[in-house]
Design an enzyme around this catalytic site. Sequence first.
Site: not given
Ligand code: NAD
Length: 269
Positions: A67-68, A94, A167
């Site tokens: 857990d990060v 990420n 967020y």
């Molecule tokens: P996602 O939900 O598929 O991926 C998020 C990942 O983070 C998951 O694998 C989850 O298990 C992991 N995670 C959550 N809490 C954690 C913790 N405490 N420790 C370790 N891992 C943890 O969503 P995504 O869209 O792939 O998101 C990835 C990043 O991109 C995030 O930081 C998100 O804010 C950012 N982001 C996504 C979008 C979008 O449109 N999808 C847009 C802007 C930013």
Amino acid sequence: MNQNQRLKGQSAMITGANSGIGKAIALEMAKEGARVVINYITDEDAVQSMIEEIKSFGGTAVAIEADVSQEDQVKAMFIQMIKSFGTIDILVNNAGIQKDSAFIDMSLQEWQLVLNVNLTGQFLCAREATIEFLRRGPVPERSSALGKIICMSSVHQTIPWAGHVNYATSKGGVSMLMKSMAQELGKHKIRVNSIAPGAIKTPINRSAWGTPEAEAKLLELIPYNRVGEPLDIAKAAVWLASDDSDYVHGSTLFIDGGMTLYPGFSTNG
Ligand code: NAD
């Protein structure tokens, strides 16, 4: 394997890599020759099939559960990575979550959870990576930089977002964390940058693109008129981690199909 092997011999940690954007980055970095740590907290099956996929094209990957947002788990993850690969060259911060709520209904727990994962998690991982970059010293045949840190931000580091103050605040914090680290660590040749995605099709925002009606509404916010894919971000992450971007430092790369262009003004305001 991709032909250019732009990350050959390097070791990369991608947090939250079992899904969405992180998964695409881990696969692309492995295809470019990096050995990758797939950090995860859920869905071990997905992680195992990623490892098989990476092995199938001749790459190397290990999975580390952590857990990060927990300092002891982050420290243990770095110890395990260094045991497995000897060091770290690339950190992709990420992992991220959303816990959406109207402002007046937002609990302290919802506020803290999002800040802890999205902002404190990036601080904890970046600090451990930096300690290791400095301990190991330069390896010029692998990379011009001592190490590279890529922070996953969001267009919401600049676009305010009603119903998501936790967020948006976390991503605003990531912007200043990244820039302050870049200012402080540049003298050591540690390169620090962010990627700010717009709307990318992943589980985190499925409700925004999961039905044709939702997707049509979302497209009103995207001048380039398509929702992004995880690979759009992964290709940029590979470039930011490679020597091709060696003079890019302290920058945020917006990858958003133009979402930050104030599309509401496209018809003369
Ligand atoms: P996602 O939900 O598929 O991926 C998020 C990942 O983070 C998951 O694998 C989850 O298990 C992991 N995670 C959550 N809490 C954690 C913790 N405490 N420790 C370790 N891992 C943890 O969503 P995504 O869209 O792939 O998101 C990835 C990043 O991109 C995030 O930081 C998100 O804010 C950012 N982001 C996504 C979008 C979008 O449109 N999808 C847009 C802007 C930013």
